[in-house]
Design an enzyme around this catalytic site. Structure first.
Site, PDB file in Angstrom:
ATOM      1  CB  CYS A 123      21.845  11.175   7.086  1.00 51.01           C
ATOM      2  SG  CYS A 123      20.746   9.914   6.135  1.00 51.01           S
ATOM      3  CG  HIS A 377      16.958  11.267   9.966  1.00 54.51           C
ATOM      4  ND1 HIS A 377      17.837  12.534   9.422  1.00 54.51           N
ATOM      5  CD2 HIS A 377      17.659  10.281   9.252  1.00 54.51           C
ATOM      6  CE1 HIS A 377      18.707  12.018   8.957  1.00 54.51           C
ATOM      7  NE2 HIS A 377      18.929  10.852   8.709  1.00 54.51           N
ATOM      8  CB  CYS A 408      25.865   7.188   9.969  1.00 48.24           C
ATOM      9  SG  CYS A 408      24.256   7.034  10.427  1.00 48.24           S
TER      10      CYS A 408
END
Length: 424
Positions: A123, A377, A408
């Protein structure tokens, strides 16, 4: 000493609720401009579309990436051959999208003499691309580079972890790397007391802030209109131009969120409404050594002041920002109170709310234009998108200020970077 305290905090682990990360105070005042500074010249992104059913569901990631690469160079009138390197963050394409990204480069008329690499830190891949290009500038390998992030979650296989040894069952942390992300969200909620109501409240705020920002046109300067083709269920093709983020829901209410069933666990608290959306999108950022930017008459949108990445337990990976942000602030010589905006990725409202509480961040400073719960996302894109959103918002405010980008990372990490906006 402060760095040692932070590291010791990592070793004590997140269960030690008595530990509160603190950054060292700034002893020498604001950093002075240096010819060697790594500066952000410009950045653009596509709109973020809903995976599998949105405007980019039939658009390959190389096309998305090419659109933003082309726009960034055109906007600042930089010749493509002046780039020293390109780094692209990607998660789901084979080989971190190495072939796909090189194809995008050529679709953008960037010559073969410009090298390219890809990176996958899950991510944080888009932010890692920024850090990688910044590192090349700092070590003198080149003076100008492009950092990008791209993801098509519509067209990628999201469930295949690759070739993994059966010996992983012998090590708890190795096993935990395969825990579904939604279960890590449930773990954070349970262990740190983040209630369903608190998660839904956070999610509602994200939607409201994003809707307000979209209605005011705050994202227009960031977004590159992309003309593409979509196929309907009958196979009919039509051309559309995508100009705005699709996931924002202005009509979201607490009552509506409360009706949603848990998505990952029968008695859980993580739902589709308080989790990030599965999305498609791309972003590109031009970075340079300050001296080269000034020599070429390029604008300076921001200065990269620090970057940090840390490790945390894989089964509660969402706590990563709470541990990465203090390290990045310490490296920049700043404290929480010195920062005007914290762009923290909302992988899940549970972990984002936890990080805000753990660091005692003023809520009004966190994701003022909304976050991934509302915007979406697209994994490899997100970090680069956050940098662009942060610096454009600081530019709108006008005054010299600091901002933080953090997220995160699946398998148990957190990343954070500190940027300075130099002021109008």
């Amino acid at each position: 000493m402060q760095r040692l305290q932070v590291v010791l905090g990592h070793l004590r682990g997140p269960a030690d609720s008595g530990w509160m990360p603190q950054a060292a105070p700034c002893l020498s005042g604001a950093p002075q401009a240096s010819a060697a500074d790594v500066v952000v010249v410009h950045g653009r992104r596509t709109a973020i579309c809903r995976a599998g059913r949105g405007g980019f569901k039939d658009t390959t990631p190389d096309e998305l990436l090419s659109a933003v690469m082309t726009a960034v160079l055109k906007d600042v009138n930089l010749r493509p051959e002046q780039l020293g390197d390109i780094c692209v963050g990607n998660v789901l394409q084979p080989g971190a999208g190495a072939i796909m990204a090189r194809i995008a480069q050529f679709l953008s008329d960037i010559p073969e003499t410009v090298p390219l690499s890809t990176v996958n830190r899950q991510c944080s891949s888009g932010l890692q691309a920024v850090a990688s290009i910044a590192g090349g500038i700092r070590n003198g390998s080149y003076d100008i580079g492009m950092a990008c992030g791209v993801e098509s979650m519509s067209l990628a296989d999201r469930g295949n972890p690759g070739n993994i040894t059966s010996r992983l069952m012998e090590k708890e942390k190795a096993r935990d790397c395969l825990i579904p992300m939604g279960i890590t969200s449930e773990n954070v909620a349970e262990r740190f007391g983040i209630s369903r109501e608190k998660q839904d409240t956070f999610a509602l705020a994200s939607q409201q802030k994003a809707a307000r920002a979209q209605s005011k046109g705050c994202f227009q300067a960031e977004i590159v209109p992309v003309t593409t083709t979509v196929h309907d269920d009958k196979g009919t093709k039509r051309s559309i131009t995508v100009t705005q983020d699709e996931g924002i829901r202005p009509s979201t209410t607490m009552e509506g969120l409360a009706k949603l069933k848990p998505a990952f666990k029968k008695d859980g608290s993580t739902t589709a409404g308080n989790s990030s959306q599965v999305s498609d999108g791309a972003a590109a950022i031009l970075l340079a050594r300050r001296s080269k930017a000034e020599e070429l008459g390029l604008p300076i949108l921001g200065v990269l002041r620090s970057y940090a990445v840390v490790g945390v337990p894989p089964d509660i990976m969402g706590i990563g920002p709470a541990y990465a942000i203090p390290v990045a602030l310490q490296k920049a010589g700043l404290t929480v109170s010195d920062v005007d905006i914290f762009e923290i990725n909302e992988a899940f409202a549970s972990q984002a709310a936890y990080c805000v509480e753990k660091l005692r961040l003023p809520p009004e400073k966190v994701n003022p234009l909304g976050g991934a719960v509302a915007l979406g996302h697209p994994l490899g894109c997100t970090g680069a998108r956050q940098v662009i959103t942060l610096l454009n918002e600081l530019k709108r405010r006008g005054k010299r200020a600091y901002g933080v980008v953090s997220m995160c990372i699946g398998t148990g990490m957190g990343a954070a970077a500190v940027f300075e906006y130099p002021g109008n």
